[in-house]
Write an enzyme that holds these catalytic residues in place. Sequence first.
Site, PDB file in Angstrom:
ATOM      1  N   LYS A 451       0.899  -1.337  -0.062  1.00 25.08           N
ATOM      2  CA  LYS A 451      -0.098  -0.120  -0.044  1.00 25.08           C
ATOM      3  C   LYS A 451       0.836   1.273   0.074  1.00 25.08           C
ATOM      4  O   LYS A 451       1.950   1.268   0.407  1.00 25.08           O
ATOM      5  CB  LYS A 451      -1.009  -0.004   1.180  1.00 25.08           C
ATOM      6  CG  LYS A 451      -2.084  -1.143   1.327  1.00 25.08           C
ATOM      7  CD  LYS A 451      -3.038  -0.845   0.287  1.00 25.08           C
ATOM      8  CE  LYS A 451      -4.170  -1.981   0.191  1.00 25.08           C
ATOM      9  NZ  LYS A 451      -4.776  -2.324   1.272  1.00 25.08           N
ATOM     10  N   ARG A 486      -3.878 -10.647   3.732  1.00 22.89           N
ATOM     11  CA  ARG A 486      -3.743 -10.583   2.374  1.00 22.89           C
ATOM     12  C   ARG A 486      -2.631 -10.024   1.662  1.00 22.89           C
ATOM     13  O   ARG A 486      -2.288  -8.673   1.935  1.00 22.89           O
ATOM     14  CB  ARG A 486      -5.223  -9.791   1.817  1.00 22.89           C
ATOM     15  CG  ARG A 486      -5.608  -9.863   0.333  1.00 22.89           C
ATOM     16  CD  ARG A 486      -6.839  -8.990   0.134  1.00 22.89           C
ATOM     17  NE  ARG A 486      -7.305  -8.809  -1.196  1.00 22.89           N
ATOM     18  CZ  ARG A 486      -6.989  -7.865  -1.921  1.00 22.89           C
ATOM     19  NH1 ARG A 486      -6.058  -6.992  -1.346  1.00 22.89           N
ATOM     20  NH2 ARG A 486      -7.310  -8.150  -3.371  1.00 22.89           N
TER      21      ARG A 486
END
Length: 510
Positions: A451, A486
């Site tokens: 991210k 994840r």
Amino acid sequence: MSIFKKLMLPNCEVRVAKKTSKATIFRLSRFFHVNSVEVHSEEQEVVVALGSNVGDRLHNFDEALQRMRKSGIHITRHGCLYETKPAYVTDQPHFLNSAIRGMTKHEPHKLLGILKEIERDMGRVNGIMYGPRPIDLDILFYGNQRVNTDTLIIPHERIWERPFVMGPLIDLLGSDIDNDTIQSWDLFSASPGGLFAAWKKLGGESLIGKDGMKRVLPIASKLWNWSPRTSIMGILNVTPDSFSDGGRFLSERSFISQVRLLLSEGADIIDLGAQSTRPMATKLTPEQELDRLMPFLEIMKNLPEMEGKLISVDSFYSQVAAESVSMGAHLINDVSGGNLDSNMHNVVAALKVPYILMHMRGDPSTMQNQENLKYDNICAEVASELYTRARNAELSGIPAWRMIIDPGIGFSKDTGQNLDILNGLPTIRSEIARRSLSLSRAPMLIGPSRKRFLGEICGRPEASRRDSATVAAVTAGILNGANIVRVHNVGDNCDAVKLCDAMLHRRKFS
């Protein structure tokens, strides 16, 4: 008719409990010294325990819940799902156990008759006391009433000695008392600390995870005990515009190769996405998403390497969810928690598959605007908003035992807020627990992989160079209570997961 249209169901009503007043508690404490009998016309809050150890136990639960709803019992909360060793008569199969809270206008003996009729219709016959049965439905509480007749005793007289009853019962509560009726149930326990003290006296949370009592989530015709180790979800996007791997796996050959790589490196679940949810991504229609998704889903489910592994589909469309499950997907991962498709909760409830609810404000095109980044207390507000979506899902018919919660790292959060979420996972659970222990005990998924906030902190503008930072974020998340991670790079994170699990095991048992 498409499977999507068959699964469309009406919306459910949301109820709000009132706060307890001191005057009401005083009246209740005086009231409990007398027995009461038939009350009725007013709607009452009830608790019903469920048990099954014959046939398809989960199907029996689903069938019983459906019949209860049709019989005038509005189910408002579900406990967690437990697999337990049989008690009293031990030479029989393990049980599934849970409990529900609901509202009904049926008086107690009428309610008992309805539950007994459901048991008979589902195949229960008179046999050995405490012996095998396809379904067992017991009234634990009926409003704030005591009932003591030849055929019915409320509260159920054996509640306090049975962990397989007390566990699901406690799940139905919040750590904060939410109404006068709950206060009455505390007083019924005859324990100075109420229901929580009675549960602790039996062993409480220390019982969970042992051979005699496991908290489980049903998935792919199995019961998944997620607590012993962290599960790894590998990310696989078949999109041209995803922020990290867009366009890399659009050919059949590259797609199959990536599936095999993720599995060989240790993925338990593969999360297949056909629509990018990066900021400002182009939004597809359900039909466009299905056209892109379904060929790859069919390839994946037929790979021999997928035996025993799980397929998740990442979509916020109910139509995509329905068609994906009909094609073989095992669970649905909804980044909007149902906010972007008003039919999602009803459809998933009918599909009877696990549902991942993620926290996000707005949609991918608006989630990072200044309004959606405003928080006074990030963990408390994320918990509150996530709880609201989970409650809406539950009232639509998705039991708490089929939910997975995700605080939404990278969605409607800036860099500092993402760090607060990673540090504050225990706070998020405890905030949800104030209102619902069952929802707070759901598996928690985190997705920090590659991210932007990792790149900002570590000076890595290219997403593909953020794997080391991802490992660090995953480590922090697991040590703070995450159950599923994840990630894009399964291999590097698999070692981190193993180490964290070993540390947590050492912490728990040393």
